[in-house]
Design a protein around this motif. Structure first.
Motif, PDB file in Angstrom:
ATOM      1  N   ASN A 241      -2.489   7.608   4.805  1.00  0.00           N
ATOM      2  CA  ASN A 241      -1.803   6.747   3.844  1.00  0.00           C
ATOM      3  C   ASN A 241      -1.916   7.335   2.443  1.00  0.00           C
ATOM      4  OD1 ASN A 241      -1.122   4.935   5.834  1.00  0.00           O
ATOM      5  ND2 ASN A 241      -2.914   3.620   5.495  1.00  0.00           N
ATOM      6  N   GLY A 242      -0.757   7.428   1.771  1.00  0.00           N
ATOM      7  CA  GLY A 242      -0.745   7.977   0.420  1.00  0.00           C
ATOM      8  C   GLY A 242      -0.601   9.479   0.370  1.00  0.00           C
ATOM      9  N   GLU A 243      -0.397  10.131   1.524  1.00  0.00           N
ATOM     10  CA  GLU A 243      -0.223  11.572   1.564  1.00  0.00           C
ATOM     11  C   GLU A 243       1.234  11.922   1.875  1.00  0.00           C
ATOM     12  OE1 GLU A 243      -4.653  13.127   2.993  1.00  0.00           O
ATOM     13  OE2 GLU A 243      -2.908  13.313   4.326  1.00  0.00           O
ATOM     14  N   CYS A 244       1.663  13.052   1.362  1.00  0.00           N
ATOM     15  CA  CYS A 244       3.029  13.533   1.590  1.00  0.00           C
ATOM     16  C   CYS A 244       3.115  14.182   2.968  1.00  0.00           C
ATOM     17  CB  CYS A 244       3.409  14.537   0.509  1.00  0.00           C
ATOM     18  SG  CYS A 244       4.991  15.370   0.806  1.00  0.00           S
ATOM     19  N   PRO A 245       4.127  13.832   3.800  1.00  0.00           N
ATOM     20  CA  PRO A 245       4.267  14.450   5.128  1.00  0.00           C
ATOM     21  C   PRO A 245       4.556  15.956   5.084  1.00  0.00           C
ATOM     22  CG  PRO A 245       5.537  12.414   4.975  1.00  0.00           C
ATOM     23  CD  PRO A 245       5.092  12.746   3.582  1.00  0.00           C
ATOM     24  N   VAL A 246       4.944  16.488   3.921  1.00  0.00           N
ATOM     25  CA  VAL A 246       5.269  17.913   3.832  1.00  0.00           C
ATOM     26  C   VAL A 246       4.045  18.738   3.462  1.00  0.00           C
ATOM     27  CG1 VAL A 246       6.684  19.643   2.657  1.00  0.00           C
ATOM     28  CG2 VAL A 246       7.673  17.421   3.244  1.00  0.00           C
ATOM     29  N   CYS A 247       3.400  18.377   2.345  1.00  0.00           N
ATOM     30  CA  CYS A 247       2.268  19.181   1.875  1.00  0.00           C
ATOM     31  C   CYS A 247       0.920  18.623   2.322  1.00  0.00           C
ATOM     32  CB  CYS A 247       2.302  19.289   0.348  1.00  0.00           C
ATOM     33  SG  CYS A 247       2.072  17.706  -0.516  1.00  0.00           S
ATOM     34  N   LEU A 248       0.899  17.392   2.894  1.00  0.00           N
ATOM     35  CA  LEU A 248      -0.322  16.745   3.378  1.00  0.00           C
ATOM     36  C   LEU A 248      -1.359  16.557   2.261  1.00  0.00           C
ATOM     37  CD1 LEU A 248      -0.750  18.550   6.833  1.00  0.00           C
ATOM     38  CD2 LEU A 248       0.426  16.402   6.319  1.00  0.00           C
ATOM     39  N   LEU A 249      -0.880  16.411   1.034  1.00  0.00           N
ATOM     40  CA  LEU A 249      -1.733  16.141  -0.126  1.00  0.00           C
ATOM     41  C   LEU A 249      -1.357  14.791  -0.714  1.00  0.00           C
ATOM     42  CD1 LEU A 249      -1.675  19.673  -1.828  1.00  0.00           C
ATOM     43  CD2 LEU A 249      -3.504  18.677  -0.440  1.00  0.00           C
ATOM     44  N   PRO A 250      -2.226  14.219  -1.568  1.00  0.00           N
ATOM     45  CA  PRO A 250      -1.874  12.941  -2.201  1.00  0.00           C
ATOM     46  C   PRO A 250      -0.522  13.039  -2.895  1.00  0.00           C
ATOM     47  CG  PRO A 250      -4.172  13.438  -2.605  1.00  0.00           C
ATOM     48  CD  PRO A 250      -3.594  14.655  -1.935  1.00  0.00           C
ATOM     49  N   LEU A 251       0.259  11.957  -2.779  1.00  0.00           N
ATOM     50  CA  LEU A 251       1.622  11.952  -3.306  1.00  0.00           C
ATOM     51  C   LEU A 251       1.650  12.166  -4.810  1.00  0.00           C
ATOM     52  CD1 LEU A 251       3.037   8.942  -1.262  1.00  0.00           C
ATOM     53  CD2 LEU A 251       3.837  11.296  -1.120  1.00  0.00           C
ATOM     54  N   GLN A 252       2.502  13.090  -5.230  1.00  0.00           N
ATOM     55  CA  GLN A 252       2.764  13.333  -6.640  1.00  0.00           C
ATOM     56  C   GLN A 252       4.238  12.995  -6.904  1.00  0.00           C
ATOM     57  OE1 GLN A 252       0.492  14.236  -8.886  1.00  0.00           O
ATOM     58  NE2 GLN A 252      -1.127  14.368  -7.334  1.00  0.00           N
ATOM     59  N   THR A 253       4.454  12.077  -7.833  1.00  0.00           N
ATOM     60  CA  THR A 253       5.820  11.582  -8.105  1.00  0.00           C
ATOM     61  C   THR A 253       6.460  11.113  -6.802  1.00  0.00           C
ATOM     62  OG1 THR A 253       5.951  13.363  -9.757  1.00  0.00           O
ATOM     63  CG2 THR A 253       7.934  12.084  -9.381  1.00  0.00           C
ATOM     64  N   PRO A 254       5.949  10.037  -6.202  1.00  0.00           N
ATOM     65  CA  PRO A 254       6.449   9.584  -4.895  1.00  0.00           C
ATOM     66  C   PRO A 254       7.939   9.288  -4.925  1.00  0.00           C
ATOM     67  CG  PRO A 254       5.095   7.900  -5.938  1.00  0.00           C
ATOM     68  CD  PRO A 254       4.927   9.131  -6.747  1.00  0.00           C
ATOM     69  N   THR A 255       8.624   9.790  -3.897  1.00  0.00           N
ATOM     70  CA  THR A 255      10.077   9.646  -3.785  1.00  0.00           C
ATOM     71  C   THR A 255      10.415   9.270  -2.354  1.00  0.00           C
ATOM     72  OG1 THR A 255      10.387  11.334  -5.485  1.00  0.00           O
ATOM     73  CG2 THR A 255      12.292  10.790  -4.108  1.00  0.00           C
ATOM     74  N   SER A 260      15.855   7.505   5.892  1.00  0.00           N
ATOM     75  CA  SER A 260      14.798   7.323   6.889  1.00  0.00           C
ATOM     76  C   SER A 260      13.684   6.398   6.435  1.00  0.00           C
ATOM     77  CB  SER A 260      14.182   8.683   7.248  1.00  0.00           C
ATOM     78  OG  SER A 260      13.570   9.253   6.103  1.00  0.00           O
ATOM     79  N   GLY A 261      13.477   6.258   5.126  1.00  0.00           N
ATOM     80  CA  GLY A 261      12.426   5.396   4.609  1.00  0.00           C
ATOM     81  C   GLY A 261      11.106   6.103   4.349  1.00  0.00           C
ATOM     82  N   TYR A 262      10.983   7.372   4.698  1.00  0.00           N
ATOM     83  CA  TYR A 262       9.736   8.099   4.469  1.00  0.00           C
ATOM     84  C   TYR A 262       9.600   8.491   3.001  1.00  0.00           C
ATOM     85  CZ  TYR A 262       8.851   8.364   9.457  1.00  0.00           C
ATOM     86  OH  TYR A 262       8.595   8.033  10.768  1.00  0.00           O
ATOM     87  N   VAL A 263       8.340   8.591   2.555  1.00  0.00           N
ATOM     88  CA  VAL A 263       8.037   8.877   1.157  1.00  0.00           C
ATOM     89  C   VAL A 263       7.416  10.267   1.055  1.00  0.00           C
ATOM     90  CG1 VAL A 263       6.785   8.109  -0.888  1.00  0.00           C
ATOM     91  CG2 VAL A 263       7.692   6.420   0.718  1.00  0.00           C
ATOM     92  N   TYR A 264       7.881  11.051   0.076  1.00  0.00           N
ATOM     93  CA  TYR A 264       7.406  12.416  -0.126  1.00  0.00           C
ATOM     94  C   TYR A 264       7.099  12.640  -1.609  1.00  0.00           C
ATOM     95  CZ  TYR A 264      10.030  12.893   4.270  1.00  0.00           C
ATOM     96  OH  TYR A 264      10.523  12.717   5.533  1.00  0.00           O
ATOM     97  N   CYS A 265       6.470  13.769  -1.889  1.00  0.00           N
ATOM     98  CA  CYS A 265       6.405  14.241  -3.272  1.00  0.00           C
ATOM     99  C   CYS A 265       7.809  14.671  -3.689  1.00  0.00           C
ATOM    100  CB  CYS A 265       5.454  15.431  -3.422  1.00  0.00           C
ATOM    101  SG  CYS A 265       3.737  15.088  -2.968  1.00  0.00           S
ATOM    102  N   TRP A 266       8.153  14.415  -4.937  1.00  0.00           N
ATOM    103  CA  TRP A 266       9.488  14.787  -5.414  1.00  0.00           C
ATOM    104  C   TRP A 266       9.741  16.284  -5.229  1.00  0.00           C
ATOM    105  CZ3 TRP A 266      14.222  13.490  -6.751  1.00  0.00           C
ATOM    106  CH2 TRP A 266      14.958  14.359  -7.547  1.00  0.00           C
ATOM    107  N   LYS A 267       8.772  17.099  -5.615  1.00  0.00           N
ATOM    108  CA  LYS A 267       8.950  18.544  -5.533  1.00  0.00           C
ATOM    109  C   LYS A 267       9.087  18.983  -4.081  1.00  0.00           C
ATOM    110  CE  LYS A 267       6.881  22.908  -7.048  1.00  0.00           C
ATOM    111  NZ  LYS A 267       5.727  23.530  -7.766  1.00  0.00           N
ATOM    112  N   CYS A 268       8.308  18.389  -3.189  1.00  0.00           N
ATOM    113  CA  CYS A 268       8.349  18.789  -1.774  1.00  0.00           C
ATOM    114  C   CYS A 268       9.690  18.459  -1.137  1.00  0.00           C
ATOM    115  CB  CYS A 268       7.219  18.111  -0.999  1.00  0.00           C
ATOM    116  SG  CYS A 268       5.556  18.635  -1.475  1.00  0.00           S
ATOM    117  N   ILE A 269      10.190  17.238  -1.372  1.00  0.00           N
ATOM    118  CA  ILE A 269      11.421  16.821  -0.705  1.00  0.00           C
ATOM    119  C   ILE A 269      12.628  17.566  -1.278  1.00  0.00           C
ATOM    120  CG2 ILE A 269      11.708  14.828  -2.225  1.00  0.00           C
ATOM    121  CD1 ILE A 269      12.772  15.202   1.478  1.00  0.00           C
TER     122      ILE A 269
END
Length: 297
Positions: A241-255, A260-269
């Motif tokens: 919870n609170g981690e980005c599915p792409v980088c597996l780190l705490p969310l930065q600038t959640p987007t 689909s409804g999934y949340v990522y870091c802005w830079k990652c997505i």
């Protein structure tokens, strides 16, 4: 009295700005509607030009140009203008289009909106744009501002043309004094194309982002796989919870991805979107417009 009658007839032949705007809207509808149809059937130009240069482009602009040129050749008007009973004539003499004006009008009708749409799409997706692309976007801003001024001057009867392009080509829109002369098969063919205008409007509505969001979307949100069904080696790699599915780190600038409804870091997505054009988890096709910034309160 004869002069007054002539003035009154000329005024009656001048279309209102609302009819001109409706015709332009219908013209601008052709390309996106054809794009949706051709994308559905996978129709694209796909070939190697030379060396590593690979061409993969739409056929929609080519078909749009052919359609517009056909109408300009047969009826001296674009597809939308013909649908609303308008005709392009020389501003000074009232004569119909020359062959060169037909070719130029079809090219400007087709490729100016196409180029502007491509430039704005690249800019909206934060792709690396060249300096000349930014300059072209600025030129389109200037053109749109100039068009708004011409429209206002046309509205108050101060200008004979509603657009700077019409003024540059020395053309204006009028109602034809007599119906166009064409053979039976040409008339039937062009009438069938006009009937397709309603089909084009339906296609545009069906794929409208606003309608899709209003109806709740056309894709079902995927169900998460129960943990007991996951292989043991994958359980340790799942984001917490609170981690980005792409980088597996705490969310930065959640987007959030609206599809689909999934949340990522802005830079990652955004980085993944540029490379794949899909949601990293569900593989649903997405665009930059499907991303929603999440603000914490």
């Amino acid at each position: 009295m004869a002069e007054a009658a002539n003035v009154r007839q000329n005024l009656q032949n001048v279309p209102s700005i609302f009819e001109i705007s409706a015709a332009e809207t219908l013209d601008n509808l052709i390309y996106p509607a054809l794009s949706k149809v051709f994308d559905y059937f996978g129709l694209r130009l796909d070939f190697k030009l030379w060396g590593n240069l690979h061409v993969r482009e739409e056929v929609s602009p080519i078909i749009t140009w052919i359609l517009q040129y056909l109408y300009l050749r047969k009826r001296a008007s674009s597809f939308g203008e013909s649908f609303y009973g308008l005709q392009r004539t020389a501003t000074a003499t009232g004569e119909l289009l020359t062959r060169q004006q037909q070719f130029t009008s079809a090219t400007l009708l087709t490729f100016l909106p196409y180029i502007e749409r491509k430039l704005r799409s690249r800019s909206a997706q934060h792709e690396n744009t060249y300096a000349w692309e930014s300059q072209l976007i600025n030129l389109f801003h200037v053109y749109n501002a100039s068009k708004a001024i011409h429209t206002f001057l046309y509205l108050i009867k101060y200008a004979k043309s509603h657009s700077p392009l019409f003024r540059a080509l020395r053309l204006t829109l009028r109602y034809p004094s007599e119906p166009p002369k064409e053979d039976k098969w040409t008339y039937i063919f062009l009438k069938m194309l006009e009937v397709l205008a309603f089909f084009l409007q339906f296609i545009q509505w069906w794929y409208s982002n606003d309608q899709r969001r209003k109806l709740g979307g056309t894709l079902q949100n995927p169900q998460a796989m129960p943990e007991r069904e996951l292989p043991k080696e994958l359980k340790n790699t799942l984001p917490k919870n609170g981690e980005c599915p792409v980088c597996l780190l705490p969310l930065q600038t959640p987007t959030a991805c609206a599809v689909s409804g999934y949340v990522y870091c802005w830079k990652c997505i955004v980085t993944h979107l540029k490379e794949q054009g899909t949601c990293p988890v569900t593989s649903y096709p997405i665009t930059i417009e499907d991303l929603v910034r999440i603000y914490e309160t």
